[in-house]
Design a protein around this motif. Structure first.
Motif, mmCIF file in Angstrom:
data_model
loop_
_atom_site.group_PDB
_atom_site.id
_atom_site.type_symbol
_atom_site.label_atom_id
_atom_site.label_comp_id
_atom_site.label_asym_id
_atom_site.label_seq_id
_atom_site.Cartn_x
_atom_site.Cartn_y
_atom_site.Cartn_z
ATOM 1 N N ASP A 50 55.283 142.135 56.651
ATOM 2 C CA ASP A 50 56.198 141.000 56.705
ATOM 3 C C ASP A 50 57.650 141.440 56.529
ATOM 4 N N ARG B 81 58.672 142.512 59.784
ATOM 5 C CA ARG B 81 58.808 141.328 60.628
ATOM 6 C C ARG B 81 60.158 140.652 60.378
ATOM 7 N N TYR C 173 63.317 140.031 62.987
ATOM 8 C CA TYR C 173 64.009 138.789 63.334
ATOM 9 C C TYR C 173 65.488 138.842 62.992
ATOM 10 N N ARG D 159 63.464 128.494 65.120
ATOM 11 C CA ARG D 159 62.497 128.049 66.140
ATOM 12 C C ARG D 159 61.523 129.154 66.512
ATOM 13 N N ARG D 160 62.059 130.361 66.661
ATOM 14 C CA ARG D 160 61.181 131.490 67.006
ATOM 15 C C ARG D 160 60.180 131.768 65.901
ATOM 16 N N LEU D 161 60.689 131.769 64.654
ATOM 17 C CA LEU D 161 59.814 132.009 63.504
ATOM 18 C C LEU D 161 58.692 130.980 63.446
ATOM 19 N N ARG E 267 57.476 129.152 65.783
ATOM 20 C CA ARG E 267 56.535 129.306 66.893
ATOM 21 C C ARG E 267 55.616 130.500 66.664
ATOM 22 N N ASP E 268 56.206 131.636 66.292
ATOM 23 C CA ASP E 268 55.419 132.867 66.157
ATOM 24 C C ASP E 268 54.486 132.838 64.960
ATOM 25 N N LEU E 269 54.954 132.268 63.847
ATOM 26 C CA LEU E 269 54.171 132.340 62.604
ATOM 27 C C LEU E 269 53.454 131.030 62.288
#
Ligand code: ATP
Length: 245
Positions: A123, A126, A130, A187-189, A191-193
């Motif tokens: 993490d 990760r 990001y 938004r990306r976070l 969606r991905d997680l």
């Protein structure tokens, strides 16, 4: 039937100093895996709502006098903030509240301090993926720019791997360019997680771009709610919350 929402706030009433009624019967739901926006003008009671959920009210003499907060079916009223954190609710505070005299890395590790699983290392990578800028900042967190501190605050929440993130005004104090960047990453976070986020924002336009559903609050109550698309095309919302253009 629909699955029960992760978080349900029922008829919540909050009073400060025994006299000032700030929430007047608030109702909202946050389904798992979604971003829900809580919008409203200054003083509407948005931050108070988050504090009632995260257990921070008592610390400043606010009290829940009616209603309840249910998380995965369990009533949270009366629990301490750290008991609530242990149940998987993590608040990203307004004004960010990172630890200024610790490094970026230490702040991120701090986010994960209650975790006992083996995924902390992954993490960390990760979060740096990001927020590559955070990886370049090796000094104390207090020297980060406002935008970087906001990124660190969000990164720290990710490190805790909560089931629900309460986000208070991520746009506060950031330049328009940085606000856009931070929201893109949120938004990306999500969606991905598959994160679940209750997002408090004054910037209704950006919040409704990120959220699937929104609630609009005035004077301690929800006055309008709907899907983000429905709210964006609502004439009152356009006039009072989205401004021109
Ligand atoms: P903002 O965007 O300005 O933070 P908000 O919608 O989050 O606004 P709150 O911060 O929840 O609103 O405040 C709602 C009302 O409660 C305001 O009128 C505020 O003055 C009052 N209030 C907040 N905290 C306290 C406190 N500790 N003691 C007394 N009144 C308070």
């Amino acid at each position: 039937a629909e699955p029960a929402p992760l978080l349900t706030v029922n008829n919540l009433e909050v009073v400060y100093n025994d006299v000032i009624l700030v929430l007047r019967g608030l109702n909202l739901k946050v389904p798992e895996g979604e971003i829900v926006a809580l919008l409203g003008a200054n003083g509407a009671g948005k931050s108070t709502t988050l504090k009632a959920i995260s257990g921070l009210l008592k610390a400043e003499d606010g009290q829940i006098t009616r209603g309840d907060v249910l998380f995965r079916g369990e009533r949270l009223n009366g629990l301490d903030p750290d008991q609530i954190v242990r149940r998987g609710i993590f608040q990203v505070m307004e004004g960010r509240r990172i630890v200024a005299d610790m490094t970026v890395h230490e702040n991120l590790r701090l986010g994960a301090h209650t975790r006992r699983d083996g995924g902390v290392r992954d993490d960390l990578d990760r979060v740096y993926g990001y927020f590559p800028r955070l990886k370049e900042r090796t000094g104390l967190a207090g020297y980060l720019s406002g935008g970087e501190q906001q990124m660190l605050a969000i990164g720290r929440a990710i490190m805790a791997r909560p089931k629900l993130i309460l986000m208070d005004e991520p746009s506060m104090g950031l330049s328009p360019l940085l606000v856009k960047e931070v929201f893109l990453i949120i938004r990306r976070l999500a969606r991905d997680l598959g994160l679940t986020i209750l997002l408090v924002e004054q910037n209704a336009r950006l919040a409704l771009e990120a959220a699937s559903y929104g609630y609009i609050m005035e004077q301690g109550k929800i006055v309008l709610d709907g899907t983000a698309d429905a709210l964006k095309s609502n004439e009152d919302v356009k006039e009072f919350y989205l401004g021109q253009g």
